[in-house]
Design a protein around this motif. Sequence first.
Motif, PDB file in Angstrom:
ATOM      1  N   MET A 131      79.639  89.055 162.359  1.00 43.09           N
ATOM      2  CA  MET A 131      78.840  88.503 163.463  1.00 43.09           C
ATOM      3  C   MET A 131      79.218  89.132 164.807  1.00 43.09           C
ATOM      4  SD  MET A 131      78.423  84.474 162.488  1.00 43.09           S
ATOM      5  CE  MET A 131      77.154  83.943 161.341  1.00 43.09           C
ATOM      6  N   ARG A 132      80.506  89.420 164.980  1.00 43.92           N
ATOM      7  CA  ARG A 132      80.965  90.033 166.240  1.00 43.92           C
ATOM      8  C   ARG A 132      80.413  91.455 166.398  1.00 43.92           C
ATOM      9  NH1 ARG A 132      85.733  87.249 165.110  1.00 43.92           N
ATOM     10  NH2 ARG A 132      86.683  89.062 164.121  1.00 43.92           N
ATOM     11  N   ASN A 133      80.108  92.119 165.268  1.00 48.53           N
ATOM     12  CA  ASN A 133      79.574  93.488 165.322  1.00 48.53           C
ATOM     13  C   ASN A 133      78.052  93.507 165.477  1.00 48.53           C
ATOM     14  OD1 ASN A 133      81.800  95.339 165.166  1.00 48.53           O
ATOM     15  ND2 ASN A 133      82.184  94.517 163.131  1.00 48.53           N
ATOM     16  N   GLN A 134      77.428  92.335 165.521  1.00 51.72           N
ATOM     17  CA  GLN A 134      75.971  92.249 165.679  1.00 51.72           C
ATOM     18  C   GLN A 134      75.641  91.643 167.039  1.00 51.72           C
ATOM     19  OE1 GLN A 134      74.660  89.941 162.233  1.00 51.72           O
ATOM     20  NE2 GLN A 134      74.623  91.763 160.961  1.00 51.72           N
ATOM     21  N   TRP A 135      74.500  92.064 167.587  1.00 55.23           N
ATOM     22  CA  TRP A 135      74.048  91.475 168.847  1.00 55.23           C
ATOM     23  C   TRP A 135      73.857  89.980 168.667  1.00 55.23           C
ATOM     24  CZ3 TRP A 135      69.605  94.369 171.793  1.00 55.23           C
ATOM     25  CH2 TRP A 135      70.040  95.638 172.187  1.00 55.23           C
ATOM     26  N   PRO A 136      74.117  89.181 169.701  1.00 52.86           N
ATOM     27  CA  PRO A 136      73.817  87.745 169.596  1.00 52.86           C
ATOM     28  C   PRO A 136      72.302  87.522 169.588  1.00 52.86           C
ATOM     29  CG  PRO A 136      74.639  88.287 171.796  1.00 52.86           C
ATOM     30  CD  PRO A 136      74.748  89.533 170.971  1.00 52.86           C
TER      31      PRO A 136
ATOM     32  N   GLU B 290      82.708  85.986 160.468  1.00 53.17           N
ATOM     33  CA  GLU B 290      82.792  86.048 161.934  1.00 53.17           C
ATOM     34  C   GLU B 290      83.025  87.467 162.434  1.00 53.17           C
ATOM     35  OE1 GLU B 290      85.467  82.772 162.825  1.00 53.17           O
ATOM     36  OE2 GLU B 290      83.721  81.476 163.193  1.00 53.17           O
ATOM     37  N   ALA B 291      83.739  88.277 161.648  1.00 54.99           N
ATOM     38  CA  ALA B 291      83.959  89.684 162.022  1.00 54.99           C
ATOM     39  C   ALA B 291      82.633  90.439 162.009  1.00 54.99           C
ATOM     40  CB  ALA B 291      84.953  90.338 161.065  1.00 54.99           C
TER      41      ALA B 291
ATOM     42  N   LYS C 165      74.125  79.109 164.031  1.00 56.32           N
ATOM     43  CA  LYS C 165      75.324  79.767 163.485  1.00 56.32           C
ATOM     44  C   LYS C 165      75.959  78.961 162.348  1.00 56.32           C
ATOM     45  CE  LYS C 165      79.682  81.882 164.866  1.00 56.32           C
ATOM     46  NZ  LYS C 165      80.638  82.114 165.956  1.00 56.32           N
TER      47      LYS C 165
END
Length: 195
Positions: A154-159, A151-152, A132
């Motif tokens: 990234m939050r909308n994408q699968w880890p 970060e916004a 990350k």
Amino acid sequence: MIVVGLTGGIGSGKTTVAKQFEALGVPVYIADKEAKKLMRTSKIIKRKLIQLFGESAYIDRNLNKSFIADTIFNDATYLKRMNAIIHPKVAQHFKRWIAKQNAAYVIKEVAILFENDGYKQCDYIITVTAPKTLRIKRLLKRDDTTLEKIEAIMRNQWPDEKKVKHSHYVINNIDLAETKKQVHQINRDILKKIQ
């Protein structure tokens, strides 16, 4: 035609990996690039995006990216609604594109391959990963953006862990020479499987 999905979180280096497959003669479809083209050229998409975001969605016939990004950033439901407009059109475009290809397999590079169920149309899936901190460093260098916006997204994408579980291949993209080796190995493996 064998379709290999190529995905990974923002800043993982999907485009770098896609270019390496292209260098091996594999046709590559970059969904984001085609989506941007369609948002500029499709009258239907344009009309629907203006209905969704208002007249500010376009400036001089070009997509007002910063306005749309800010709108989505402040209300994630806009992202879902925008994707519902664009993804079906990109899927149609991909079908027309694939019909013109003459290769053992093609790569379809999609940032949100799992999130939009696109993986269901793929025979194999490659996920590109990177730490990350490295991804954030790359994005701050590459894009005119902020840590908050990254970060916004990234939050909308699968880890990565979740993507990796559903993938046939994983490329850990930290060192370019190592990444290239992994691409060559995967290409050989896929060709072997198809023969």
